[in-house]
Design a protein around this motif. Structure first.
Motif, mmCIF file in Angstrom:
data_model
loop_
_atom_site.group_PDB
_atom_site.id
_atom_site.type_symbol
_atom_site.label_atom_id
_atom_site.label_comp_id
_atom_site.label_asym_id
_atom_site.label_seq_id
_atom_site.Cartn_x
_atom_site.Cartn_y
_atom_site.Cartn_z
ATOM 1 N N TYR A 125 41.299 44.695 47.383
ATOM 2 C CA TYR A 125 42.430 43.812 47.173
ATOM 3 C C TYR A 125 43.616 44.609 46.608
ATOM 4 O O TYR A 125 43.453 45.703 46.074
ATOM 5 N N ASN A 126 44.813 44.020 46.716
ATOM 6 C CA ASN A 126 46.001 44.706 46.217
ATOM 7 C C ASN A 126 46.174 44.499 44.711
ATOM 8 O O ASN A 126 45.402 43.774 44.069
ATOM 9 N N ASN A 127 47.197 45.116 44.152
ATOM 10 C CA ASN A 127 47.418 45.060 42.709
ATOM 11 C C ASN A 127 47.715 43.652 42.219
ATOM 12 O O ASN A 127 47.348 43.287 41.098
ATOM 13 N N ALA A 128 48.395 42.857 43.046
ATOM 14 C CA ALA A 128 48.719 41.489 42.638
ATOM 15 C C ALA A 128 47.448 40.683 42.417
ATOM 16 O O ALA A 128 47.340 39.910 41.449
ATOM 17 N N TYR A 129 46.469 40.870 43.296
ATOM 18 C CA TYR A 129 45.203 40.147 43.161
ATOM 19 C C TYR A 129 44.447 40.632 41.924
ATOM 20 O O TYR A 129 43.904 39.825 41.157
ATOM 21 N N PHE A 130 44.391 41.948 41.720
ATOM 22 C CA PHE A 130 43.704 42.491 40.552
ATOM 23 C C PHE A 130 44.374 42.037 39.259
ATOM 24 O O PHE A 130 43.701 41.821 38.245
ATOM 25 N N ALA A 131 45.687 41.907 39.280
ATOM 26 C CA ALA A 131 46.402 41.427 38.095
ATOM 27 C C ALA A 131 45.959 40.009 37.753
ATOM 28 O O ALA A 131 45.744 39.679 36.576
ATOM 29 N N ARG A 132 45.798 39.166 38.763
ATOM 30 C CA ARG A 132 45.343 37.798 38.536
ATOM 31 C C ARG A 132 43.908 37.783 38.017
ATOM 32 O O ARG A 132 43.573 37.012 37.111
ATOM 33 N N VAL A 133 43.059 38.622 38.588
ATOM 34 C CA VAL A 133 41.675 38.705 38.120
ATOM 35 C C VAL A 133 41.628 39.184 36.670
ATOM 36 O O VAL A 133 40.850 38.671 35.858
ATOM 37 N N GLY A 134 42.475 40.157 36.349
ATOM 38 C CA GLY A 134 42.478 40.727 35.002
ATOM 39 C C GLY A 134 43.249 39.930 33.975
ATOM 40 O O GLY A 134 43.181 40.225 32.778
ATOM 41 N N GLY A 135 43.991 38.913 34.430
ATOM 42 C CA GLY A 135 44.726 38.084 33.490
ATOM 43 C C GLY A 135 45.985 38.721 32.949
ATOM 44 O O GLY A 135 46.417 38.421 31.823
ATOM 45 N N ILE A 136 46.588 39.609 33.733
ATOM 46 C CA ILE A 136 47.840 40.243 33.315
ATOM 47 C C ILE A 136 48.859 40.094 34.439
ATOM 48 O O ILE A 136 48.533 39.662 35.540
ATOM 49 N N SER A 137 50.101 40.463 34.161
ATOM 50 C CA SER A 137 51.150 40.342 35.169
ATOM 51 C C SER A 137 51.078 41.514 36.149
ATOM 52 O O SER A 137 50.489 42.561 35.851
ATOM 53 N N LEU A 138 51.687 41.331 37.303
ATOM 54 C CA LEU A 138 51.722 42.404 38.298
ATOM 55 C C LEU A 138 52.498 43.596 37.775
ATOM 56 O O LEU A 138 52.104 44.753 37.998
ATOM 57 N N VAL A 139 53.577 43.339 37.061
ATOM 58 C CA VAL A 139 54.375 44.436 36.497
ATOM 59 C C VAL A 139 53.529 45.275 35.540
ATOM 60 O O VAL A 139 53.551 46.507 35.580
ATOM 61 N N GLU A 140 52.760 44.596 34.697
ATOM 62 C CA GLU A 140 51.908 45.320 33.754
ATOM 63 C C GLU A 140 50.791 46.062 34.486
ATOM 64 O O GLU A 140 50.471 47.206 34.137
ATOM 65 N N MET A 141 50.214 45.427 35.510
ATOM 66 C CA MET A 141 49.149 46.073 36.274
ATOM 67 C C MET A 141 49.658 47.362 36.923
ATOM 68 O O MET A 141 48.985 48.399 36.875
ATOM 69 N N ASN A 142 50.834 47.305 37.516
ATOM 70 C CA ASN A 142 51.411 48.494 38.155
ATOM 71 C C ASN A 142 51.682 49.592 37.134
ATOM 72 O O ASN A 142 51.424 50.776 37.388
ATOM 73 N N TYR A 143 52.201 49.202 35.981
ATOM 74 C CA TYR A 143 52.520 50.185 34.946
ATOM 75 C C TYR A 143 51.242 50.837 34.405
ATOM 76 O O TYR A 143 51.192 52.060 34.227
#
Length: 225
Positions: A125-143
């Motif tokens: 899955y892409n970062n947006a999906y992982f961010a949702r799974v991890g409970g954080i924002s996409l911006v934070e996931m990318n950083y």
């Protein structure tokens, strides 16, 4: 059967529970050490090192529950968790001032698993999906992903020997969690002697750090204090 029921029915690999138990023990030890260190630092006017992975509060979900959530919704292969463990150890060896605790372990986990699944699995899955799974924002996931990659110096290669070595560490953890039985304990099924790999690593050569939560024995790397 609905998609949700299929996900719930999926058996959680043993490596997930073993890794969560190991990190739980490490986090608890470092929580206690941090509490003592905070008092000394306050008395001396020192500030705790700042990290992008450090949260302001402890997440409500446990480490075990968090890893199981990642497994159920991210569909990572069991090997990804071993590789994520390797990446996490590399990251901590290069940042000895950072110790795994209850404030950063969840972000470290979602980022290390994201990095591992991209390198190990053919489909992810892409970062947006992982961010949702991890409970954080996409911006934070990318950083966090970028910071993690620079933290391990983009050293993503894992040799079969290194993979087997870390599997042995997790196997030892399983023996620690489960009392010895009359029959041989089941293995992790996460390494095959015939597995080919083009990677390079020598985790046994790393020296134990004084401030981190990971020590390396002469034969095996360990993410413990």
């Amino acid at each position: 059967m609905t998609t949700g029921e299929v996900v719930e029915a999926a058996a959680v690999p043993r490596v997930v529970s073993i890794l969560s138990a190991l990190l739980q023990r490490v986090a608890e030890r470092n929580d206690a050490a941090a509490a003592e260190g905070a008092l000394a630092a306050a008395a001396e006017g020192r500030r705790r090192p700042v990290s992008a992975f450090q949260g302001l509060t402890k997440p409500a979900i446990s480490i075990g529950g968090y890893l199981e959530r990642i497994f159920r919704f991210a569909s990572c292969s069991p090997s990804c968790y071993v590789v994520a463990y390797i990446y996490l150890d590399r990251f901590l060896r290069r940042r000895p001032a950072l110790a795994v605790d209850s404030f950063n372990v969840h972000r470290l986990l979602i980022t290390s698993v994201l990095t591992a699944v991209k390198f190990v699995d053919d489909i992810c899955y892409n970062n947006a999906y992982f961010a949702r799974v991890g409970g954080i924002s996409l911006v934070e996931m990318n950083y966090l992903e970028v910071d993690f990659l620079f933290g391990i110096a983009f050293d993503l290669n894992v040799t079969p020997a290194a993979f087997a070595s870390y599997c042995s560490v997790l196997q030892s953890e399983m023996a620690y969690l489960d009392p010895p039985a009359p029959v041989d304990a089941p293995r992790l099924h996460c390494y095959s002697a015939g597995t080919s790999d083009h990677h390079h690593d020598d985790p046994a050569a790393a020296a134990a750090t004084a401030a981190g939560c990971h020590r390396h024995s002469q034969q095996q790397p360990q993410l413990t204090v």
